[in-house]
Write an enzyme that holds these catalytic residues in place. Structure first.
Site: not given
Ligand code: NDP
Length: 284
Positions: A53, A97, A120
């Site tokens: 990422k 994460q 997200d």
């Protein structure tokens, strides 16, 4: 019939090129998009995802910050970092994460992220907006799947879509997006009685389970579009999806490979959400 293979790397490269231009325009106006990534613990897969990422951010000109905490970090420390990032004008997206170590309440952490920086799309407010058909941020994997279908010009209106898996990260938002596109959607999960009965009816079949090659060619309707979200590591170290690619590609009309299908699109849509967030912040 041998299916056409949907190349997620090629589509990603094309989309990232236009994202790079958008990021450069915003930077020129003093609004360089910024993403903060929080990683807790030493999970090797998570470390790879975070590294990828950050690399993707660099490649399109998105500023990135990486915050790493040891596995035994008290949750409050991470919550304090999130609060600081929520208030930081350089940061337009905050990603935690998953999975988090056992002492964390994942929902509490995800809800601590400002819904306006929740790239997200996991915050309850953003899930609610998606359910209402008015999304602010769409979670990256289902968003990537919709982009892949759109890029192929696949019309979903009135199609039978079957989603295997009902997780908050993939299955549920995927279902909402397919409903929004006027598909008739069936959702299967671990308690579904006759999985093959459902999958064989699917014009669009999305597998998001986490079980290697569980969807075999005989479970696929001839001519179906097969989207394999699963990422599984085989004992020999190779990656494979939830779909048995070799048998399914002989039946489907379009199919995504693993690796090189949905995976790269997920990161691309994370970049898209971060740049979109910076765009909104710039407009305020
Ligand atoms: P989860 O473990 O959270 O969810 C799995 C889902 O599969 C659950 O809803 C479960 O049902 C269902 N399931 C389990 N066994 C069966 C079965 N035998 N038949 C039908 N359904 C079943 O996984 P995620 O949604 O997070 O991820 C799914 C896969 O996608 C994983 O391989 C993951 O690595 C991959 N992934 C890939 C991404 C990408 O970028 N390509 C991004 C995110 C995930 P129940 O709810 O009843 O338990």
């Amino acid at each position: 019939m041998t299916a056409k293979i949907l190349d997620g790397n090629a589509l990603s490269a094309k989309l990232r090129e236009s994202l790079r231009h958008r990021a450069a325009e915003l930077a020129a106006q003093g609004h360089r998009p910024g993403l903060a990534v929080i990683l807790v613990g030493e999970n090797p897969a998570s470390q790879v995802y975070v590294r990828n990422k950050i690399k993707a951010c660099e490649a399109v000109g998105v500023h990135s910050e990486r915050y790493e905490f040891p596995a035994d970090t008290p949750p409050q420390k991470v919550l304090d970092r999130i609060a600081a990032l929520n208030a930081d004008p350089k940061i337009h997206g905050i990603l935690v994460q998953l999975p988090l170590p056992a002492q964390f309440d994942e929902d509490e952490v995800l809800e601590a992220v400002s819904p306006e920086k929740d790239v997200d799309g996991f915050h309850a407010e953003n899930v609610g907006l998606l359910a209402q058909g008015n999304p602010r941020f769409i979670s990256c994997t289902p968003y990537g799947v919709m982009e892949m279908l759109g890029a192929e010009g696949i019309s979903l209106r009135g199609k039978e879509a079957v989603v295997v898996g009902r997780s908050n990260i993939v299955g549920k938002p995927m279902t909402l997006l397919l409903i929004g596109a006027s598909a008739t959607v069936t959702v299967c999960h671990s308690q579904t009685k006759d999985l093959a009965f459902h999958t064989r009816r699917a014009d669009i079949l999305v597998a998001a389970v986490g079980k290697p090659k569980m969807i075999t060619g005989d479970m696929v309707k001839p001519g179906a579009v097969v989207i394999d979200v699963g990422i599984n590591r085989l004992p020999d170290g190779k990656l494979c999806g939830d779909v048995d690619f070799e048998s399914a590609k002989e039946v489907a009309s379009l199919i995504t490979p693993v690796p090189g299908g949905v995976g790269p699109m997920t990161i691309t849509m994370l970049l898209a959400n971060t740049i979109e967030s910076a765009d909104r912040a710039a407009g305020k």
